[in-house]
Design an enzyme around this catalytic site. Structure first.
Site, PDB file in Angstrom:
ATOM      1  N   LYS A  89     -24.454   5.953  24.136  1.00 37.05           N
ATOM      2  CA  LYS A  89     -25.511   5.696  23.162  1.00 37.05           C
ATOM      3  C   LYS A  89     -26.872   5.781  23.843  1.00 37.05           C
ATOM      4  CE  LYS A  89     -26.862   2.109  19.808  1.00 37.05           C
ATOM      5  NZ  LYS A  89     -26.457   0.806  19.213  1.00 37.05           N
ATOM      6  N   SER A 165     -26.792   0.991  14.404  1.00 37.60           N
ATOM      7  CA  SER A 165     -27.541   1.978  15.149  1.00 37.60           C
ATOM      8  C   SER A 165     -26.666   2.871  16.026  1.00 37.60           C
ATOM      9  CB  SER A 165     -28.576   1.274  16.032  1.00 37.60           C
ATOM     10  OG  SER A 165     -27.939   0.448  17.004  1.00 37.60           O
ATOM     11  N   SER A 189     -24.471  -3.121  14.670  1.00 39.10           N
ATOM     12  CA  SER A 189     -24.558  -1.725  15.084  1.00 39.10           C
ATOM     13  C   SER A 189     -23.263  -1.124  15.596  1.00 39.10           C
ATOM     14  CB  SER A 189     -25.654  -1.562  16.142  1.00 39.10           C
ATOM     15  OG  SER A 189     -26.915  -1.822  15.584  1.00 39.10           O
TER      16      SER A 189
END
Length: 483
Positions: A89, A165, A189
């Site tokens: 990520k 996210s 997330s």
């Protein structure tokens, strides 16, 4: 989804994971790591329109794979994730690639010289870094779009968002681009994109996985496994747990605490006093909860919001903590000076955060302890609380919710924020599909340090559910598919 269309549970054997067999094939020499990395790079290139992966290191990844294969031929054991392609990520450092946070402010960022906590642990277990995945700007939204790289689509239904996210990671896994992708969770997330992409996503008990002090709001934030199966989630959790230098709240050690199947299942449509669930979501939730009760043979109890938090719950408290800490981490001068380069939704949140008073911020932090106590008392040691992971059917790739004219999602959409405030473990598991084609996610919140119980429960659900391992039209990343 009518009841007769819902997934039914059976007494079938537990579903094996994808990761362990792949790594075992690499360790035995039957499947070269080089082939896995080549296949991952090929799939990433073929899925550029999905926009899940925003940076790759092809030459370095191939060289790493050749080195690992040579080590295997020499008799070495690279670890439980031997040779598995890894995507990280883009808010986490991974040596050799820049960390942009999906922001124009970091567009010229130099490549990181060292791995972050999670990248290091996964690579130490044998994974091979292939690339970085897309995020909303500074990982602050529930949809994955930014002005640096654009929006990420959902591989199930391209016009929809994979959530955020960790949306780039979830989209990559659901599309079969790589077998490993990292995720963090400060307000959902991990669980939000797990729900929207048909994956398993676990937010562990706070402190179980040591936090990177560089993350915004590190006491609410943390890393969590995101995977296609419960077995893979369990494997990753075992690799990721452990303290981190600089994290004062990390547990010094943790061992799985086998607990009995929950004796009580508490269900609630939402943690918030928001709009009622859409009919499609309400039906999917009711069917899933009834089936879960049947699977566990446990008593089902419907609870109201005032039974979860008897002294009241202020839905803005998450923003009063996380929003404020993110805004001050960036700085008012930076936000004002760079306003035209920031995503308008993110900019609006940051400006609103500066309007939160110190009194409101500190009061919200104090209320966290009450919320934790009340949820502790509700769950005890043998109950779980089940909600829809999300209270809506999804939203567009650019963050537009049906019926609204501006991008940006209201807090009542996410049933994921309260466990971040209280520190309880929470897992999202696939529970069928909605009429629009998106997966439906069921969130299960357990007693603190009951992470293993949640995984056992999720495995019991998965045994009969047997959800698809990748989105329709995609190919799972398994040994038979890359041989």
């Amino acid at each position: 989804m009518e009841k007769n269309e819902a997934m039914t549970m059976s007494s079938a054997a537990s579903r094996p994971g994808l990761l362990a067999p792949l790594a075992a094939a690499v360790r035995s020499g039957a499947l070269p790591a080089l082939r896995l990395v080549e296949e991952s790079l090929r799939r990433i290139e073929a899925a550029r329109d999905l926009n899940a992966v925003v940076a790759v290191r092809p030459a370095a990844a191939l060289a790493d794979a050749e080195h690992l294969d040579a080590a295997v031929r020499g008799g070495a054991d690279p670890g439980p994730l031997a040779g598995l392609p890894l995507l990280v990520k883009d808010i986490e450092d991974a040596a050799g690639l820049p960390t942009t946070f999906g922001s124009l402010l970091r567009a010229a960022q130099a490549a990181a010289r060292c791995d972050g906590v999670i990248s290091w642990r996964l690579r130490a277990a044998g994974a091979i870094l292939v690339g970085k995945t897309n995020v909303p700007e500074f990982a602050f939204e529930g949809f994955t779009a930014n002005r640096l790289f654009g929006a990420t689509g959902n591989p199930w239904v391209r016009g929809f968002s994979p959530g955020g996210s960790s949306g780039g990671s979830a989209a990559a896994l659901a599309a079969g681009l790589a077998p490993l992708a990292t995720a963090t969770d400060v307000g959902g997330s991990v669980r939000i994109p797990a729900a929207l992409c048909g994956l398993v996503g676990l937010k562990p008990t706070s402190g179980l996985i040591g936090r990177d002090p560089g993350l915004a709001s590190p006491d609410l934030n943390g890393h969590g496994p995101l995977a296609a199966t419960v077995a893979d989630t369990r494997l990753l959790l075992g690799i990721l747990v452990g303290p981190v230098i600089g994290d004062p709240a990390a547990l010094p050690r943790w061992r799985p605490d086998p607990r009995p199947v929950p004796g009580r299942i508490l269900s609630a449509p939402s943690f918030f006093a928001g709009p009622p669930l859409p009919a499609t979501v309400e039906v999917a939730f009711r069917v899933a909860v009834d089936q879960l009760s049947d699977v566990l043979g446990a008593r089902l109890e419907h609870v109201e919001l005032d039974e979860i938090f008897p002294e009241g719950y202020e839905a803005s408290d998450w923003f009063r903590i996380v929003g404020v800490e993110q805004a001050y981490a960036l700085g008012r001068d930076v936000i004002d000076r760079e306003a035209e380069r920031l995503d308008p939704v993110f900019l609006g949140y940051m400006r609103a955060a500066f309007e939160v008073t110190l009194e409101d911020h500190t009061a919200a932090r104090r209320r966290r302890y009450r919320y934790t106590r009340e949820l502790d008392e509700l769950l005890g040691t043998d109950a779980v609380l089940v909600t829809p992971t999300l209270t809506v059917e999804g939203w567009s790739a650019d963050g537009l919710l049906a019926g609204r004219t501006a991008a940006g999602l209201p807090g009542w959409v996410f049933n994921t924020e309260p466990p971040n405030l209280t520190g309880h473990p929470a897992i999202s598991v696939p529970a069928g599909h909605l009429p629009n084609g998106l997966p439906f996610g069921l969130q299960i919140v357990g007693p603190r340090f009951g992470d293993w119980m949640l995984l056992d429960l999720a495995e019991a659900w998965e045994t009969g559910a047997q959800w698809p391992l990748v989105a329709n039209g995609c190919h799972q990343f398994g040994a038979a598919d890359v041989a």
